[in-house]
Design a protein around this motif. Structure first.
Motif, PDB file in Angstrom:
ATOM      1  N   TRP A  56     -38.077   2.875  -2.963  1.00 45.39           N
ATOM      2  CA  TRP A  56     -38.289   4.239  -3.460  1.00 45.39           C
ATOM      3  C   TRP A  56     -39.367   4.955  -2.641  1.00 45.39           C
ATOM      4  O   TRP A  56     -39.208   6.113  -2.277  1.00 45.39           O
ATOM      5  N   LEU A  57     -40.438   4.213  -2.309  1.00 41.73           N
ATOM      6  CA  LEU A  57     -41.495   4.827  -1.489  1.00 41.73           C
ATOM      7  C   LEU A  57     -40.971   5.216  -0.113  1.00 41.73           C
ATOM      8  O   LEU A  57     -41.297   6.285   0.423  1.00 41.73           O
ATOM      9  N   ASP A  58     -40.147   4.332   0.462  1.00 47.30           N
ATOM     10  CA  ASP A  58     -39.590   4.610   1.788  1.00 47.30           C
ATOM     11  C   ASP A  58     -38.664   5.825   1.769  1.00 47.30           C
ATOM     12  O   ASP A  58     -38.499   6.516   2.782  1.00 47.30           O
ATOM     13  N   ILE A 114     -38.318  -8.561  -7.309  1.00 47.63           N
ATOM     14  CA  ILE A 114     -37.253  -7.545  -7.336  1.00 47.63           C
ATOM     15  C   ILE A 114     -37.836  -6.170  -7.650  1.00 47.63           C
ATOM     16  O   ILE A 114     -37.506  -5.172  -7.002  1.00 47.63           O
ATOM     17  N   LYS A 115     -38.713  -6.090  -8.634  1.00 49.63           N
ATOM     18  CA  LYS A 115     -39.337  -4.819  -8.977  1.00 49.63           C
ATOM     19  C   LYS A 115     -40.130  -4.260  -7.799  1.00 49.63           C
ATOM     20  O   LYS A 115     -40.106  -3.048  -7.538  1.00 49.63           O
ATOM     21  N   ALA A 116     -40.851  -5.139  -7.089  1.00 46.21           N
ATOM     22  CA  ALA A 116     -41.622  -4.686  -5.938  1.00 46.21           C
ATOM     23  C   ALA A 116     -40.711  -4.154  -4.839  1.00 46.21           C
ATOM     24  O   ALA A 116     -41.022  -3.151  -4.183  1.00 46.21           O
ATOM     25  N   SER A 117     -39.556  -4.801  -4.643  1.00 43.12           N
ATOM     26  CA  SER A 117     -38.607  -4.344  -3.628  1.00 43.12           C
ATOM     27  C   SER A 117     -38.029  -2.979  -3.987  1.00 43.12           C
ATOM     28  O   SER A 117     -37.865  -2.108  -3.121  1.00 43.12           O
ATOM     29  N   ILE A 118     -37.694  -2.789  -5.274  1.00 43.98           N
ATOM     30  CA  ILE A 118     -37.179  -1.493  -5.724  1.00 43.98           C
ATOM     31  C   ILE A 118     -38.216  -0.400  -5.480  1.00 43.98           C
ATOM     32  O   ILE A 118     -37.902   0.683  -4.963  1.00 43.98           O
ATOM     33  N   PHE A 119     -39.464  -0.696  -5.827  1.00 47.11           N
ATOM     34  CA  PHE A 119     -40.528   0.289  -5.651  1.00 47.11           C
ATOM     35  C   PHE A 119     -40.759   0.601  -4.178  1.00 47.11           C
ATOM     36  O   PHE A 119     -40.946   1.758  -3.790  1.00 47.11           O
ATOM     37  N   ARG A 120     -40.683  -0.431  -3.314  1.00 49.96           N
ATOM     38  CA  ARG A 120     -40.864  -0.221  -1.879  1.00 49.96           C
ATOM     39  C   ARG A 120     -39.747   0.672  -1.311  1.00 49.96           C
ATOM     40  O   ARG A 120     -40.003   1.572  -0.501  1.00 49.96           O
TER      41      ARG A 120
END
Length: 266
Positions: free
Chosen positions: A262-264, A254-260
Motif C-alpha cells: 500500500w505504501l509503494d 502478511i499484514k506487513a507485506s500488505i502495508f508495504r
C-alpha cells in the motif's frame, strides 16, 4: 542429578520470565509443570535457577533453566512440551551439581529487529563500534541496586534483509534494558537524531542523558553459550517449536507485506 533445559518461548504471552504472584510468567509455568509431573517438589529445595530474566514481551530461542531432580527420565523435552503452552523445551543436558545457568555462561547473544525506515547503515555501524569493549553502561541501562554497571560488549553486527534491520549483540552479561537502550541509540544514530559525540559523552559519564529502551517485542534472547555444557537437542521438539512459531508470526508477516504494498502504491 542436576538437569539443564534449553528453552524457547513467545514473550508476548507472559509477564516476563521471573516468577510473580497472580500473573503468568515463563519461570512460573515451568516450575508449575515440573511440580505437576513430580520432577521437583519445591523450586528452592531443587535449586531451580534461570539464566536470563527477560522482560515482559521479550522472546527467547535459547534461554536455560537448571534444577535438581530424582526423576530425570520425566524431564525430557517431549514430555514437558506436552504440558507446556507458549514455551518449548528444545534440549536437555546433565550438568555439575554447582551449575548455575546465569554465572556459568560464557556469552549471551541477543538479536533486536527493526523495520528498515531508510536508516543510514554506515552511521549505525559507526555508532555500534563505540559500544564495543568494556564500559560503564549506567546511561544505557535501568540500574539495580548493588549491580556493577560495568559490562563488556564483545560484538555488535548489523544485517539488512527483507526490509528489516537485525542487530546482534554478544557479551558476557547485560544489564537490565541494556540491549534495548543500545538498540534504540543505534536507531537514533541511523536517523541522525543522536551523534557519536553524544554517545561517547554518555559512555564516559560526561553526560547524564539517557536513551529510553526500544520496545521489548522486537528483542530475542537468541543463544547462551556454555564452555562445559552440551545440550542434547530433540529434533521433534525443535520442529514443533518452528511450526508453532511460524503459525503465530506468519499473520504479522502478511499484514506487513500488505502495508508495504500500500505504501509503494501511494
Amino acid at each position: 542429578m542436576r538437569i539443564a533445559l534449553k528453552i524457547a518461548y513467545d514473550g508476548t504471552k507472559f509477564f516476563g520470565f521471573q516468577r510473580q504472584k497472580d500473573v503468568k510468567t515463563v519461570e512460573g509455568e515451568i516450575i508449575r509443570t515440573l511440580q505437576k509431573l513430580g520432577i521437583i517438589e519445591d523450586p528452592k529445595r531443587s535449586n531451580f535457577k534461570g539464566a536470563s530474566r527477560t522482560d515482559r514481551g521479550v522472546s527467547a530461542f535459547g534461554n536455560v533453566v537448571a534444577f535438581d531432580t530424582e526423576n530425570p527420565k520425566l524431564a525430557t523435552p517431549r514430555i514437558l512440551n506436552h504440558h507446556l503452552r507458549d514455551i518449548w523445551v528444545l534440549g536437555i543436558a546433565q550438568v555439575p551439581e554447582d551449575f548455575h545457568p546465569r554465572y556459568a555462561a560464557k556469552e549471551k547473544v541477543y538479536r533486536y529487529y527493526l523495520v528498515d525506515e531508510g536508516f543510514d547503515l554506515e552511521a549505525m555501524e559507526r555508532c555500534a563500534r563505540l559500544f564495543l569493549g568494556t564500559h560503564n553502561f549506567s546511561n544505557f541501562a535501568k540500574l539495580e541496586e548493588f549491580k556493577n554497571p560495568v559490562r563488556t560488549v564483545k560484538e555488535i553486527s548489523i544485517t539488512q534483509k527483507n526490509g528489516l534491520i537485525m542487530m546482534e549483540f554478544v557479551g558476557e552479561s547485560f544489564l537490565w534494558e541494556m540491549v534495548r537502550r543500545i538498540a534504540n541509540a543505534l536507531k537514533l544514530c541511523a536517523l541522525g537524531l543522536l551523534s557519536e559525540e553524544e554517545i561517547r559523552d554518555m559512555l564516559e559519564l560526561k553526560s547524564d542523558k539517557k536513551v529510553p529502551p526500544a520496545p521489548p517485542e522486537n528483542l530475542v534472547l537468541w543463544e547462551i553459550r556454555y564452555p562445559n555444557a552440551s545440550f542434547e537437542l530433540d529434533e521433534y521438539s525443535i520442529e514443533k517449536a518452528k511450526r508453532e512459531f511460524f503459525e503465530r508470526f506468519s499473520a504479522a508477516v502478511i499484514k506487513a507485506s500488505i502495508f508495504r504494498d500500500w505504501l509503494d502504491a501511494l
